[in-house]
Enzyme design. Structure first.
Site, PDB file in Angstrom:
ATOM      1  CD  GLU A   1      34.369-103.288  24.108  1.00 13.86           C
ATOM      2  OE1 GLU A   1      35.243-104.086  23.937  1.00 13.86           O
ATOM      3  OE2 GLU A   1      33.058-104.017  25.115  1.00 13.86           O
TER       4      GLU A   1
ATOM      5  CD  GLU B   1      29.467-104.722  22.140  1.00 10.37           C
ATOM      6  OE1 GLU B   1      30.266-105.871  22.758  1.00 10.37           O
ATOM      7  OE2 GLU B   1      30.543-103.341  21.961  1.00 10.37           O
TER       8      GLU B   1
HETATM    9  C1  FCB Z   1      33.558-106.393  22.862  1.00  8.83           C
HETATM   10  C2  FCB Z   1      33.300-105.912  21.500  1.00  8.83           C
HETATM   11  C3  FCB Z   1      33.403-106.383  20.696  1.00  8.83           C
HETATM   12  C4  FCB Z   1      33.089-107.784  20.142  1.00  8.83           C
HETATM   13  C5  FCB Z   1      32.692-108.572  21.843  1.00  8.83           C
HETATM   14  C6  FCB Z   1      32.982-109.872  21.817  1.00  8.83           C
HETATM   15  O1  FCB Z   1      34.998-106.762  23.710  1.00  8.83           O
HETATM   16  O2  FCB Z   1      33.068-104.335  21.822  1.00  8.83           O
HETATM   17  O3  FCB Z   1      33.508-106.015  18.979  1.00  8.83           O
HETATM   18  O4  FCB Z   1      34.128-108.302  19.783  1.00  8.83           O
HETATM   19  O5  FCB Z   1      33.915-108.466  22.388  1.00  8.83           O
END
Ligand code: FCB
Length: 439
Positions: free
Chosen positions: A166, A350
């Site tokens: 990120e 994710e």
């Molecule tokens: C993302 C992060 C992860 C977690 C999720 C909810 O931005 O990568 O570590 O905090 O959000």
């Protein structure tokens, strides 16, 4: 769940994701101070000033946690390697730290889980923060050396490796909005961090190519940007937000260019000669990872650049207050392939939701999370149906964990963690995945 494994292409990878600082317990194993320790110790930054000192004690319980992945039938595990654990002062190796990731890797392989490493998920050693952290151009070389230390030990056993988790959070969220460590609110620091995090990524990729490490990529977070109303000003605000959040980093990494309006707005703050870095920044990759949770509605604002503000939207929200908008995931998969990555594999690295889960008679009924996974997996299937080469999906997260500035209060896990006893209880969503993956 409404899906079965067999609804996805052969070889499609299902996994779960975590990160080091959020689960391991940073007080163990000789880890050094990380900038999140400092950020959390400063009043007002983190709910109840909680930190990752103990977290889920995954450092000692990793075997049982890997069993949870295996028992559910997951194929892969996305984990991160803490820089502060491997190099407590940012530069010199702590053998105990590498030993831990070595054991963890073997634990995955013994269970038939594919190790998907992320080198940096925000555990910057404080000693490097002292030297300016992401503001300092030298971080590219430091990160290259950290990459080398980890991958000389683990590289031949990884299924895939991502450099950075990120880029937007590392730079914008942490140096412009100040919501994450190091908590700066400074446009020049932000512009430098935006460029340096990409330069560090490219340097790391070059280092790994030299070592012969396979299947290299990076993880970009994306948030769908929509205008809050029909005005041209709102459309402009959404387009600018989209450039900052969703185009800048992916464009740097895959095209070696930055969006024009950001070069105009931020160019004076970029480090001298930044254009010469673009070849390294756009070092060829083997795959792209997208983290997706929500969308934002944007309106124009009178303040200084970027003249925009987020407006609360009408859709159903998670415990984070984030709107549930699965179409955004579909649209990002389609757009990323079309504009940036072509035929390269894309992974959803994710996706998930935080929910106010409670244990009732030893069980956790997180029906809302199952619905969230269902709707987002439908979005993935729709994108695959249009020919987008999506090759895997990683749920965030395996365990309830340290949700950064929000401490332990927001629960994203498929497995409930009691932060007093550290007991793990698989939630209904874990059982739903298990059934889905068997079908
Ligand atoms: C993302 C992060 C992860 C977690 C999720 C909810 O931005 O990568 O570590 O905090 O959000």
């Amino acid at each position: 769940m409404i899906h079965k494994r067999s609804d996805f292409p052969d070889g499609f990878l299902f996994g779960a994701a975590t990160s080091a600082y959020q689960i391991e317990g940073h007080k163990f194993g000789g880890a050094g101070r990380a900038m999140w320790d400092d950020f959390a110790a400063t009043p007002g930054n983190v709910v109840r000033a909680e930190d990752g000192a103990l977290a889920c004690d995954h450092y000692h319980r990793y075997g049982a946690d890997l069993d949870l992945l295996k028992d559910a039938g997951f194929d892969a595990y996305r984990f991160s390697t803490s820089w502060a654990r491997v190099m407590p002062d940012g530069r010199n190796v702590n053998p105990e730290g590498l030993d831990f990731y070595d054991r963890l890797t073997d634990g995955m392989l013994e269970r038939g889980l594919k190790p998907c490493a992320t080198l940096y998920h925000w555990e910057l050693p404080s000693a490097l923060a002292d030297q300016g952290g992401w503001r300092n151009r030298d971080i590219a070389g430091w990160f290259g050396d950290f990459t080398g230390a980890v991958m000389e030990r683990l590289g031949d056993r990884m299924y895939s490796v991502a450099t950075i988790n990120e880029f937007w959070c590392v730079s914008w969220l942490s140096h412009f909005l100040g919501h994450h460590a190091p908590g700066l609110r400074d446009i020049r620091a932000t512009a430098r961090a935006m460029h340096h995090v990409l330069l560090a990524h490219g340097t790391s990729i070059e280092r790994m190519r030299g070592l012969g490490v396979q299947n290299l990529g990076a993880v970009f977070n994306m948030e769908w940007a929509a205008p809050a109303d029909d005005s041209p000003e709102a459309a402009e605000a959404a387009a600018l937000y989209d450039d900052i959040y969703n185009h800048f980093f992916v464009s740097g990494a895959f095209k070696g260019t930055y969006p024009d309006r950001l070069v105009t707005a931020l160019g004076d703050h970029f480090p001298e000669g930044w254009q010469d870095d673009m070849a390294t920044i756009s070092a060829p990759l083997d795959w792209a990872g997208i983290n997706y949770y929500t969308r934002s509605l944007l309106a124009a604002d009178d303040g200084p650049w970027p003249h925009l503000r987020a407006v609360e939207g009408p859709l159903e929200k998670t415990q984070m207050g984030w709107e549930i908008y699965p179409k955004g995931l579909h649209d990002f998969l389609v757009r990323t392939a079309r504009e940036y990555t072509g035929d390269l594999p894309i992974y959803v690295t994710e996706n998930g939701m935080s929910n106010a889960d409670t244990v009732v008679n030893g069980a956790v009924d997180d029906a809302a999370r199952i619905a969230y996974f269902n709707s987002h997996l439908s979005a993935v299937r729709n994108a695959i149906g249009k020919g987008v080469p999506v090759k895997g999906y990683m749920a965030w997260s395996l365990l309830d964990n340290y949700e950064w500035a929000l401490g332990y209060e927001k629960r994203f896990g498929m497995v409930h963690v009691d932060f007093e006893t550290l007991e793990r209880i698989p939630k209904a969503s874990w059982h739903a995945f298990k059934q889905m993956l068997a079908g």
